[in-house]
Design a protein around this motif. Structure first.
Motif, PDB file in Angstrom:
ATOM      1  N   GLN A 189       0.870  -1.330   0.091  1.00  0.00           N
ATOM      2  CA  GLN A 189       0.094  -0.245   0.107  1.00  0.00           C
ATOM      3  C   GLN A 189       0.898   1.329   0.055  1.00  0.00           C
ATOM      4  OE1 GLN A 189      -2.631   0.309   3.290  1.00  0.00           O
ATOM      5  NE2 GLN A 189      -3.910   1.811   2.290  1.00  0.00           N
ATOM      6  N   ALA A 190       0.740   2.038  -0.900  1.00  0.00           N
ATOM      7  CA  ALA A 190       1.565   3.272  -1.383  1.00  0.00           C
ATOM      8  C   ALA A 190       1.393   4.215  -0.069  1.00  0.00           C
ATOM      9  CB  ALA A 190       1.286   3.951  -2.516  1.00  0.00           C
ATOM     10  N   PRO A 191       2.244   5.045   0.329  1.00  0.00           N
ATOM     11  CA  PRO A 191       2.031   5.882   1.452  1.00  0.00           C
ATOM     12  C   PRO A 191       1.020   7.016   0.909  1.00  0.00           C
ATOM     13  CG  PRO A 191       4.231   5.760   0.939  1.00  0.00           C
ATOM     14  CD  PRO A 191       3.672   4.937  -0.180  1.00  0.00           C
ATOM     15  N   ALA A 192       0.635   7.639   1.803  1.00  0.00           N
ATOM     16  CA  ALA A 192      -0.828   8.450   1.777  1.00  0.00           C
ATOM     17  C   ALA A 192      -0.277   9.860   1.124  1.00  0.00           C
ATOM     18  CB  ALA A 192      -1.641   8.804   2.903  1.00  0.00           C
ATOM     19  N   GLU A 193       1.185  10.271   1.411  1.00  0.00           N
ATOM     20  CA  GLU A 193       1.600  11.354   1.283  1.00  0.00           C
ATOM     21  C   GLU A 193       2.222  11.460   0.009  1.00  0.00           C
ATOM     22  OE1 GLU A 193       2.713  15.667   2.102  1.00  0.00           O
ATOM     23  OE2 GLU A 193       1.290  14.160   3.272  1.00  0.00           O
ATOM     24  N   PRO A 194       2.064  12.417  -1.047  1.00  0.00           N
ATOM     25  CA  PRO A 194       2.684  12.245  -2.117  1.00  0.00           C
ATOM     26  C   PRO A 194       3.960  12.608  -2.122  1.00  0.00           C
ATOM     27  CG  PRO A 194       0.653  13.598  -2.616  1.00  0.00           C
ATOM     28  CD  PRO A 194       0.911  13.394  -0.930  1.00  0.00           C
ATOM     29  N   GLY A 195       4.839  12.187  -3.165  1.00  0.00           N
ATOM     30  CA  GLY A 195       6.340  12.469  -3.241  1.00  0.00           C
ATOM     31  C   GLY A 195       6.942  11.333  -3.872  1.00  0.00           C
ATOM     32  N   SER A 196       8.384  11.119  -3.922  1.00  0.00           N
ATOM     33  CA  SER A 196       9.230  10.218  -4.138  1.00  0.00           C
ATOM     34  C   SER A 196       9.713   9.381  -2.932  1.00  0.00           C
ATOM     35  CB  SER A 196      10.162  10.645  -5.220  1.00  0.00           C
ATOM     36  OG  SER A 196       9.561  11.363  -6.451  1.00  0.00           O
ATOM     37  N   TYR A 197       9.684   8.026  -3.088  1.00  0.00           N
ATOM     38  CA  TYR A 197      10.159   7.108  -2.111  1.00  0.00           C
ATOM     39  C   TYR A 197      11.046   6.227  -2.564  1.00  0.00           C
ATOM     40  CZ  TYR A 197       6.102   9.207   0.450  1.00  0.00           C
ATOM     41  OH  TYR A 197       5.156   9.951   1.229  1.00  0.00           O
ATOM     42  N   ARG A 198      12.136   6.153  -1.839  1.00  0.00           N
ATOM     43  CA  ARG A 198      13.165   5.392  -2.214  1.00  0.00           C
ATOM     44  C   ARG A 198      12.818   3.770  -1.384  1.00  0.00           C
ATOM     45  NH1 ARG A 198      19.726   5.148  -2.219  1.00  0.00           N
ATOM     46  NH2 ARG A 198      20.088   2.804  -1.810  1.00  0.00           N
ATOM     47  N   ILE A 199      12.942   2.667  -2.181  1.00  0.00           N
ATOM     48  CA  ILE A 199      12.539   1.486  -1.635  1.00  0.00           C
ATOM     49  C   ILE A 199      13.919   0.749  -2.129  1.00  0.00           C
ATOM     50  CG2 ILE A 199      11.080  -0.752  -1.656  1.00  0.00           C
ATOM     51  CD1 ILE A 199       8.674   1.062  -2.134  1.00  0.00           C
ATOM     52  N   ASP A 200      14.534   0.166  -0.946  1.00  0.00           N
ATOM     53  CA  ASP A 200      15.647  -0.779  -1.349  1.00  0.00           C
ATOM     54  C   ASP A 200      15.327  -2.359  -1.631  1.00  0.00           C
ATOM     55  OD1 ASP A 200      17.200   1.444  -1.069  1.00  0.00           O
ATOM     56  OD2 ASP A 200      18.431   0.538   0.763  1.00  0.00           O
ATOM     57  N   VAL A 201      15.952  -2.981  -2.608  1.00  0.00           N
ATOM     58  CA  VAL A 201      15.677  -4.145  -2.880  1.00  0.00           C
ATOM     59  C   VAL A 201      16.996  -5.082  -2.456  1.00  0.00           C
ATOM     60  CG1 VAL A 201      15.131  -5.969  -4.695  1.00  0.00           C
ATOM     61  CG2 VAL A 201      14.314  -3.396  -4.754  1.00  0.00           C
ATOM     62  N   ARG A 202      16.836  -6.036  -1.757  1.00  0.00           N
ATOM     63  CA  ARG A 202      18.183  -6.665  -0.878  1.00  0.00           C
ATOM     64  C   ARG A 202      17.625  -8.120  -1.053  1.00  0.00           C
ATOM     65  NH1 ARG A 202      17.834  -3.137   4.617  1.00  0.00           N
ATOM     66  NH2 ARG A 202      18.140  -1.063   3.607  1.00  0.00           N
ATOM     67  N   LEU A 203      18.715  -8.948  -1.091  1.00  0.00           N
ATOM     68  CA  LEU A 203      18.956 -10.502  -0.769  1.00  0.00           C
ATOM     69  C   LEU A 203      18.583 -10.724   0.592  1.00  0.00           C
ATOM     70  CD1 LEU A 203      22.100 -11.568  -2.799  1.00  0.00           C
ATOM     71  CD2 LEU A 203      19.646 -11.659  -3.738  1.00  0.00           C
ATOM     72  N   ALA A 204      17.803 -11.623   0.857  1.00  0.00           N
ATOM     73  CA  ALA A 204      17.532 -12.111   2.445  1.00  0.00           C
ATOM     74  C   ALA A 204      18.873 -12.674   2.836  1.00  0.00           C
ATOM     75  CB  ALA A 204      16.314 -12.862   2.543  1.00  0.00           C
ATOM     76  N   ASN A 205      19.544 -13.528   2.156  1.00  0.00           N
ATOM     77  CA  ASN A 205      20.760 -14.000   2.522  1.00  0.00           C
ATOM     78  C   ASN A 205      21.914 -13.354   1.670  1.00  0.00           C
ATOM     79  OD1 ASN A 205      22.938 -15.322   3.204  1.00  0.00           O
ATOM     80  ND2 ASN A 205      21.929 -17.673   2.471  1.00  0.00           N
ATOM     81  N   PRO A 206      22.533 -12.390   2.223  1.00  0.00           N
ATOM     82  CA  PRO A 206      23.773 -11.894   1.048  1.00  0.00           C
ATOM     83  C   PRO A 206      24.668 -12.853   0.928  1.00  0.00           C
ATOM     84  CG  PRO A 206      23.174 -10.674   3.227  1.00  0.00           C
ATOM     85  CD  PRO A 206      22.246 -11.825   3.373  1.00  0.00           C
ATOM     86  N   ALA A 207      24.836 -13.877   1.534  1.00  0.00           N
ATOM     87  CA  ALA A 207      25.833 -14.798   1.365  1.00  0.00           C
ATOM     88  C   ALA A 207      25.711 -15.690   0.013  1.00  0.00           C
ATOM     89  CB  ALA A 207      26.267 -15.823   2.202  1.00  0.00           C
ATOM     90  N   GLU A 208      24.291 -15.924  -0.219  1.00  0.00           N
ATOM     91  CA  GLU A 208      23.815 -16.611  -1.118  1.00  0.00           C
ATOM     92  C   GLU A 208      24.325 -16.362  -2.767  1.00  0.00           C
ATOM     93  OE1 GLU A 208      19.366 -18.740  -2.509  1.00  0.00           O
ATOM     94  OE2 GLU A 208      19.643 -16.979  -1.257  1.00  0.00           O
ATOM     95  N   LEU A 209      24.514 -15.225  -2.854  1.00  0.00           N
ATOM     96  CA  LEU A 209      25.018 -14.532  -4.331  1.00  0.00           C
ATOM     97  C   LEU A 209      25.996 -13.331  -4.196  1.00  0.00           C
ATOM     98  CD1 LEU A 209      21.569 -14.770  -6.472  1.00  0.00           C
ATOM     99  CD2 LEU A 209      23.525 -16.437  -6.774  1.00  0.00           C
ATOM    100  N   GLU A 210      26.755 -13.248  -4.987  1.00  0.00           N
ATOM    101  CA  GLU A 210      27.662 -11.908  -4.856  1.00  0.00           C
ATOM    102  C   GLU A 210      26.975 -11.187  -6.030  1.00  0.00           C
ATOM    103  OE1 GLU A 210      32.137 -10.609  -6.614  1.00  0.00           O
ATOM    104  OE2 GLU A 210      31.503 -12.578  -6.471  1.00  0.00           O
ATOM    105  N   LEU A 211      26.626  -9.867  -5.340  1.00  0.00           N
ATOM    106  CA  LEU A 211      25.855  -8.962  -6.160  1.00  0.00           C
ATOM    107  C   LEU A 211      26.918  -7.873  -6.742  1.00  0.00           C
ATOM    108  CD1 LEU A 211      22.895  -7.955  -3.943  1.00  0.00           C
ATOM    109  CD2 LEU A 211      23.049  -9.363  -5.753  1.00  0.00           C
ATOM    110  N   ASN A 212      26.368  -7.251  -8.013  1.00  0.00           N
ATOM    111  CA  ASN A 212      27.443  -6.591  -8.606  1.00  0.00           C
ATOM    112  C   ASN A 212      27.453  -5.147  -8.022  1.00  0.00           C
ATOM    113  OD1 ASN A 212      24.881  -5.909  -9.463  1.00  0.00           O
ATOM    114  ND2 ASN A 212      25.570  -4.773 -11.251  1.00  0.00           N
ATOM    115  N   SER A 213      26.319  -4.864  -7.097  1.00  0.00           N
ATOM    116  CA  SER A 213      26.060  -3.653  -6.301  1.00  0.00           C
ATOM    117  C   SER A 213      25.179  -3.873  -5.052  1.00  0.00           C
ATOM    118  CB  SER A 213      25.638  -2.634  -7.299  1.00  0.00           C
ATOM    119  OG  SER A 213      25.247  -1.492  -6.664  1.00  0.00           O
TER     120      SER A 213
END
Length: 318
Positions: free
Chosen positions: A107-131
């Motif tokens: 559910q999007a926030p009620a307040e207008p604007g631009s929001y940053r949402i990070d996308v991460r691995l649940a297990n960082p050791a599972e894969l080596e990410l390029n960033s």
């Protein structure tokens, strides 16, 4: 979800770079898809997990658990390296499907604007990410807000190659004009760049101080039926079918290619062509300018009102 295209998009897709991955685990890439939402609307946030590398050698990773974290509102594009200690609030997690896509309901926030949402691995050791700086930009705005849609390559800048597109400076006054317009309308960037260039594209917009707004790729349109739509009509139809049902006032479509302008005009969006290469045979209703300062004058004189039938009448006939 990857389809043939022409022009610079074709250059991107044909560029082949061979690289050796460091470490024993595969190098992966997470791409978050920018979104538009009405205040408080329930939407689907999406990301793609794939092997890092050239387009033709990037198989998807299936079954990888991905987490989404709301970091908060931003007034500009986030930089690649952030010193923030705020890890954000987890808003969902899910394993990827067989095609590498991951989606959660939110559910999007009620307040207008631009929001940053990070996308991460649940297990960082599972894969080596390029960033480790992977995110999507969620833009929340009311239905009545006007939209300016602009292409990037050959419109905001004129790169000579796929690599150059990541460092080529923008055209004079482009950032200035769009920042001024952003007080009255939402800027939306729509592009045929391959989606794995999403983070680099946002970083380029950030470096040259463009106003925050969603960067929409062909893959944002999650519909297999659209994969063969030509590049120019993809942009216009994306806006008509995916954006206008919620935000009816797509006031301007800015591009360079006459076919883009004709597609915008045919779908009720006023076009502006920046330094078009060839207008021979193009519709008389297409408006061409020599640079972004002229775009700014058009915005000042005509504003961001909804398109009316009179807008389709060629200037010399008014």
């Amino acid at each position: 979800h990857r389809s043939p295209s022409r022009g610079l998009g074709d250059v991107y897709k044909r560029q082949i770079v061979f690289a050796v991955s460091k470490g024993s685990s595969p190098t992966a890439r997470i791409t978050g898809f920018d979104m538009l939402a009405l205040p408080g609307e329930t939407i689907e946030l999406r990301a793609l997990m794939e092997k890092d590398g050239p387009t033709l050698f990037r198989p998807n990773f299936a079954g990888i658990e991905v987490q989404f974290y709301l970091r908060g509102r931003v007034d500009r594009f986030p930089l690649t390296v952030t010193s923030s200690t705020n890890e954000g609030t987890k808003i969902g997690e899910r394993n990827g499907e067989s095609d590498g896509y991951v989606a959660i309901s939110y559910q999007a926030p009620a307040e207008p604007g631009s929001y940053r949402i990070d996308v991460r691995l649940a297990n960082p050791a599972e894969l080596e990410l390029n960033s480790t700086n992977n995110y999507l930009l969620l833009t929340v705005m009311p239905a009545e807000r006007a939209i300016i849609a602009t292409a990037i390559d050959r419109t905001l800048c004129h790169p000579t190659s796929a690599t150059a597109a990541l460092v080529t400076p923008p055209h004079n006054h482009a950032s200035e004009v769009l920042n001024k317009a952003a007080s009255d309308a939402q800027v939306v960037y729509i592009t045929e760049r391959p989606v794995h260039r999403a983070l680099e594209t946002r970083n380029w917009l950030s470096e040259f101080s463009f106003p925050p707004g969603p960067v929409l790729f062909r893959e944002n349109w999650y519909d297999p039926a659209q994969t063969n739509i030509p590049e120019s009509y993809f942009k216009a139809l994306f806006l008509v079918r995916q954006v206008q049902p919620k935000w009816s006032n797509v006031a301007w479509g800015i591009a360079k290619i006459p076919e883009d302008g004709e597609a915008y005009s045919a779908n009720g969006i006023r076009p502006i062509l920046v330094q078009p290469e060839n207008l021979i045979g193009a519709g008389a209703q297409l408006r061409a300018v020599e640079g972004w300062s002229e775009v700014g004058v058009i915005f000042e004189n005509e504003g961001f009102r909804p398109t009316s039938p009179a807008d389709d009448v060629p200037t010399e006939d008014r």
